[in-house]
Design a protein around this motif. Sequence first.
Motif, PDB file in Angstrom:
ATOM      1  N   LEU A   6       0.741  -1.025   0.414  1.00 58.32           N
ATOM      2  CA  LEU A   6       0.049  -0.097   0.014  1.00 58.32           C
ATOM      3  C   LEU A   6       1.075   1.530   0.397  1.00 58.32           C
ATOM      4  CD1 LEU A   6      -2.499   1.672   0.423  1.00 58.32           C
ATOM      5  CD2 LEU A   6      -2.454   1.131   2.511  1.00 58.32           C
ATOM      6  N   PHE A   7       1.649   1.423   1.039  1.00 56.69           N
ATOM      7  CA  PHE A   7       3.295   2.079   0.747  1.00 56.69           C
ATOM      8  C   PHE A   7       3.807   3.044   0.028  1.00 56.69           C
ATOM      9  CE2 PHE A   7       2.140   3.465   5.974  1.00 56.69           C
ATOM     10  CZ  PHE A   7       0.496   4.045   5.606  1.00 56.69           C
ATOM     11  N   ILE A  10       1.218   4.316  -2.699  1.00 55.28           N
ATOM     12  CA  ILE A  10       0.829   5.998  -1.752  1.00 55.28           C
ATOM     13  C   ILE A  10       2.722   6.677  -2.461  1.00 55.28           C
ATOM     14  CG2 ILE A  10      -0.001   7.260  -0.143  1.00 55.28           C
ATOM     15  CD1 ILE A  10      -1.454   5.011   0.995  1.00 55.28           C
ATOM     16  N   PHE A  29       2.277  12.232   4.160  1.00 52.38           N
ATOM     17  CA  PHE A  29       0.731  12.537   4.056  1.00 52.38           C
ATOM     18  C   PHE A  29       0.165  12.593   5.645  1.00 52.38           C
ATOM     19  CE2 PHE A  29      -0.018   7.767   3.843  1.00 52.38           C
ATOM     20  CZ  PHE A  29       1.385   7.754   3.281  1.00 52.38           C
ATOM     21  N   LEU A  30      -0.877  12.685   5.710  1.00 58.06           N
ATOM     22  CA  LEU A  30      -1.876  13.214   6.751  1.00 58.06           C
ATOM     23  C   LEU A  30      -2.430  11.582   6.543  1.00 58.06           C
ATOM     24  CD1 LEU A  30      -4.440  15.853   5.773  1.00 58.06           C
ATOM     25  CD2 LEU A  30      -2.003  15.585   7.565  1.00 58.06           C
ATOM     26  N   ASP A  31      -2.487  10.647   8.396  1.00 55.30           N
ATOM     27  CA  ASP A  31      -2.810   9.535   8.042  1.00 55.30           C
ATOM     28  C   ASP A  31      -4.477   9.663   8.196  1.00 55.30           C
ATOM     29  OD1 ASP A  31      -3.957   7.073   9.545  1.00 55.30           O
ATOM     30  OD2 ASP A  31      -2.025   7.020  10.223  1.00 55.30           O
ATOM     31  N   VAL A  32      -4.759   8.183   7.389  1.00 53.32           N
ATOM     32  CA  VAL A  32      -6.702   8.308   6.881  1.00 53.32           C
ATOM     33  C   VAL A  32      -7.844   8.133   8.134  1.00 53.32           C
ATOM     34  CG1 VAL A  32      -6.522   6.211   6.414  1.00 53.32           C
ATOM     35  CG2 VAL A  32      -8.033   7.954   5.088  1.00 53.32           C
ATOM     36  N   ASN A  87       6.354   1.900  14.350  1.00 55.14           N
ATOM     37  CA  ASN A  87       6.287   0.903  14.897  1.00 55.14           C
ATOM     38  C   ASN A  87       6.851  -0.381  14.095  1.00 55.14           C
ATOM     39  OD1 ASN A  87       4.704   1.808  16.551  1.00 55.14           O
ATOM     40  ND2 ASN A  87       2.979   1.335  15.473  1.00 55.14           N
ATOM     41  N   GLY A  93       2.499  -3.037  17.001  1.00 56.52           N
ATOM     42  CA  GLY A  93       1.898  -2.022  16.795  1.00 56.52           C
ATOM     43  C   GLY A  93       1.492  -1.992  14.772  1.00 56.52           C
ATOM     44  N   GLN A  94       2.563  -2.397  14.200  1.00 61.87           N
ATOM     45  CA  GLN A  94       2.970  -2.224  12.837  1.00 61.87           C
ATOM     46  C   GLN A  94       1.352  -2.672  12.176  1.00 61.87           C
ATOM     47  OE1 GLN A  94       6.490  -3.857  10.764  1.00 61.87           O
ATOM     48  NE2 GLN A  94       6.033  -2.057   9.426  1.00 61.87           N
ATOM     49  N   THR A  95       1.091  -2.152  11.199  1.00 65.30           N
ATOM     50  CA  THR A  95       0.521  -2.636  10.533  1.00 65.30           C
ATOM     51  C   THR A  95      -0.189  -2.545   8.853  1.00 65.30           C
ATOM     52  OG1 THR A  95      -1.735  -0.946  10.430  1.00 65.30           O
ATOM     53  CG2 THR A  95      -1.594  -2.416  12.743  1.00 65.30           C
ATOM     54  N   VAL A  96       1.265  -1.478   8.224  1.00 64.18           N
ATOM     55  CA  VAL A  96       1.686  -1.383   7.036  1.00 64.18           C
ATOM     56  C   VAL A  96       3.199  -1.706   7.074  1.00 64.18           C
ATOM     57  CG1 VAL A  96       1.333   0.663   4.826  1.00 64.18           C
ATOM     58  CG2 VAL A  96      -0.103   0.103   6.607  1.00 64.18           C
ATOM     59  N   HIS A 100       7.659   3.769   8.022  1.00 67.29           N
ATOM     60  CA  HIS A 100       7.305   4.759   7.995  1.00 67.29           C
ATOM     61  C   HIS A 100       6.687   5.571   9.481  1.00 67.29           C
ATOM     62  CE1 HIS A 100       3.831   2.042   8.927  1.00 67.29           C
ATOM     63  NE2 HIS A 100       3.808   2.576   9.892  1.00 67.29           N
ATOM     64  N   HIS A 102       5.757   7.651  12.179  1.00 69.65           N
ATOM     65  CA  HIS A 102       4.607   8.463  12.845  1.00 69.65           C
ATOM     66  C   HIS A 102       5.112  10.147  13.201  1.00 69.65           C
ATOM     67  CE1 HIS A 102       1.112   4.984  12.303  1.00 69.65           C
ATOM     68  NE2 HIS A 102       2.173   4.466  12.447  1.00 69.65           N
TER      69      HIS A 102
HETATM   70  P1  AMP Z   1       1.434   1.082  11.590  1.00 70.32           P
HETATM   71  O1  AMP Z   1       0.121   0.871  12.252  1.00 70.32           O
HETATM   72  O2  AMP Z   1       2.164   1.591  12.291  1.00 70.32           O
HETATM   73  O3  AMP Z   1       2.172   0.207  10.455  1.00 70.32           O
HETATM   74  O4  AMP Z   1       0.061   2.561  11.291  1.00 70.32           O
HETATM   75  C1  AMP Z   1      -0.336   2.570   9.869  1.00 70.32           C
HETATM   76  C2  AMP Z   1      -1.358   3.561   9.870  1.00 70.32           C
HETATM   77  O5  AMP Z   1      -1.458   3.738   8.259  1.00 70.32           O
HETATM   78  C3  AMP Z   1      -2.351   3.953  10.467  1.00 70.32           C
HETATM   79  O6  AMP Z   1      -1.607   5.038  11.175  1.00 70.32           O
HETATM   80  C4  AMP Z   1      -3.357   3.772   9.415  1.00 70.32           C
HETATM   81  O7  AMP Z   1      -4.394   4.554  10.123  1.00 70.32           O
HETATM   82  C5  AMP Z   1      -2.739   4.615   7.655  1.00 70.32           C
HETATM   83  N1  AMP Z   1      -2.928   4.159   6.673  1.00 70.32           N
HETATM   84  C6  AMP Z   1      -3.295   3.030   6.138  1.00 70.32           C
HETATM   85  N2  AMP Z   1      -3.761   3.067   4.844  1.00 70.32           N
HETATM   86  C7  AMP Z   1      -3.357   4.329   4.683  1.00 70.32           C
HETATM   87  C8  AMP Z   1      -3.926   5.533   4.087  1.00 70.32           C
HETATM   88  N3  AMP Z   1      -4.372   4.400   2.682  1.00 70.32           N
HETATM   89  N4  AMP Z   1      -3.273   6.482   3.177  1.00 70.32           N
HETATM   90  C9  AMP Z   1      -3.175   7.179   4.713  1.00 70.32           C
HETATM   91  N5  AMP Z   1      -3.158   6.629   6.237  1.00 70.32           N
HETATM   92  C10 AMP Z   1      -2.998   5.735   5.920  1.00 70.32           C
END
Ligand code: AMP
Length: 137
Positions: A6-7, A10, A29-32, A87, A93-96, A100, A102
């Motif tokens: 995803l990133f 983006i 960019f701004l977190d969604v 993260n 807590g890493q989801t992407v 990156h 924050h």
């Molecule tokens: P992390 O949990 O540290 O991996 O952070 C991933 C962040 O990416 C979370 O805070 C999400 O809200 C943010 N995020 C996921 N998809 C998008 C997107 N399409 N545009 C902007 N932020 C996003």
Amino acid sequence: MKDDCLFCQIAKGKIPSTTVYEDRHFRVFLDVNPASKGHCLIVPKEHFDNVYDLDAETAGKLFSLATCIARAMCDALGCDGLNIVQNNGKIAGQTVFHFHLHLIPRYEGDGVNVTWTPHESTSEELEKIRAAIRKEI
Ligand code: AMP
Ligand code: ZN
């Protein structure tokens, strides 16, 4: 670039984002789903899974950019403080899984929680851990 990341998409502008800054190496960019008003993400255009992957040159440029963005956010948002969070791994807590940073502006009474419970430790424990980490540097 990883096609399924995803990133990467983006960062390269293939998926839209609310971009506040872009150069050859990074997109900001701004977190969604912001933790607070103005929550920004700094993303390298090159794919790195996490902090262990990051090269020293990118890391240096990244933190230099972070100081610049933090000052701009402080001026623009009038926040009372700011947390820098990064993260690594699901447990953290890493989801992407594209590195990156924050930048989370903080406001009095915002309810954002990036704190932890401090634990007791002994000087022997600290010394053992210090030596183990030192050996790997
Ligand atoms: P992390 O949990 O540290 O991996 O952070 C991933 C962040 O990416 C979370 O805070 C999400 O809200 C943010 N995020 C996921 N998809 C998008 C997107 N399409 N545009 C902007 N932020 C996003
Ligand atoms: Zn990626």
